[in-house]
Design a protein around this motif. Structure first.
Motif, mmCIF file in Angstrom:
data_model
loop_
_atom_site.group_PDB
_atom_site.id
_atom_site.type_symbol
_atom_site.label_atom_id
_atom_site.label_comp_id
_atom_site.label_asym_id
_atom_site.label_seq_id
_atom_site.Cartn_x
_atom_site.Cartn_y
_atom_site.Cartn_z
ATOM 1 N N LEU A 30 35.592 32.698 42.645
ATOM 2 C CA LEU A 30 36.427 32.195 43.732
ATOM 3 C C LEU A 30 36.452 33.170 44.914
ATOM 4 N N ALA A 31 36.478 34.454 44.629
ATOM 5 C CA ALA A 31 36.445 35.459 45.696
ATOM 6 C C ALA A 31 35.097 35.407 46.419
ATOM 7 N N LEU A 32 34.030 35.245 45.666
ATOM 8 C CA LEU A 32 32.700 35.151 46.274
ATOM 9 C C LEU A 32 32.611 33.933 47.187
ATOM 10 N N ILE A 33 33.171 32.827 46.741
ATOM 11 C CA ILE A 33 33.197 31.631 47.590
ATOM 12 C C ILE A 33 33.971 31.937 48.875
ATOM 13 N N ASN A 78 40.349 34.096 53.479
ATOM 14 C CA ASN A 78 41.236 35.148 52.960
ATOM 15 C C ASN A 78 41.984 34.693 51.720
ATOM 16 N N ILE A 79 42.475 33.469 51.736
ATOM 17 C CA ILE A 79 43.206 32.939 50.582
ATOM 18 C C ILE A 79 42.300 32.883 49.357
ATOM 19 N N LEU A 80 41.081 32.410 49.528
ATOM 20 C CA LEU A 80 40.153 32.310 48.396
ATOM 21 C C LEU A 80 39.799 33.683 47.829
ATOM 22 N N GLY A 84 40.871 34.743 44.127
ATOM 23 C CA GLY A 84 39.782 35.099 43.213
ATOM 24 C C GLY A 84 40.017 36.436 42.538
ATOM 25 N N PHE A 85 40.380 37.438 43.310
ATOM 26 C CA PHE A 85 40.637 38.752 42.727
ATOM 27 C C PHE A 85 41.946 38.773 41.933
ATOM 28 N N GLN A 90 44.556 39.230 36.657
ATOM 29 C CA GLN A 90 45.404 38.634 35.628
ATOM 30 C C GLN A 90 44.637 38.434 34.332
ATOM 31 N N LYS A 91 43.386 38.060 34.444
ATOM 32 C CA LYS A 91 42.559 37.871 33.248
ATOM 33 C C LYS A 91 42.343 39.210 32.527
ATOM 34 N N LEU A 92 42.120 40.262 33.300
ATOM 35 C CA LEU A 92 41.950 41.591 32.683
ATOM 36 C C LEU A 92 43.232 42.058 32.004
#
Length: 95
Positions: A30-33, A78-80, A84-85, A90-92
């Motif tokens: 998502l961050a890459l997008i 910016n939102i994406l 994404g990060f 949160q996953k980590l």
């Protein structure tokens, strides 16, 4: 160097940044997008600036409806990137 020239030249380092970011495979999708959506902002801003100059005789920043429309893509980018990060952090934490 004019601001227009600087804007055009800055595209090449950014494309290099995108290339290596994509190639690394470590950036949250998502961050890459979001980083790629910034290219849409650039693609929209250039013709909007030209139109503002030709139709109104003003800089893009002085034509609110055009400027706001172009800035939408910057905001979306910016939102994406943030989401994404945020999701990756949160996953980590959950693991």
């Amino acid at each position: 160097m004019s601001k227009e020239s600087l804007f055009a030249v800055s595209l090449f380092p950014y494309l290099g940044f995108l290339y290596f970011l994509t190639k690394s495979g470590q950036t949250p999708k998502l961050a890459l997008i979001g980083f790629y959506v910034l290219l849409i902002f650039v693609a929209v801003t250039i013709p909007a600036g030209i139109y503002a100059k030709q139709a109104y005789g003003l800089e893009l920043a002085n034509v609110d409806w055009l400027h706001g429309g172009a800035e939408f893509f910057l905001t979306l980018s910016n939102i994406l990137v943030v989401l994404g990060f945020r999701n990756a952090v949160q996953k980590l934490k959950a693991d």
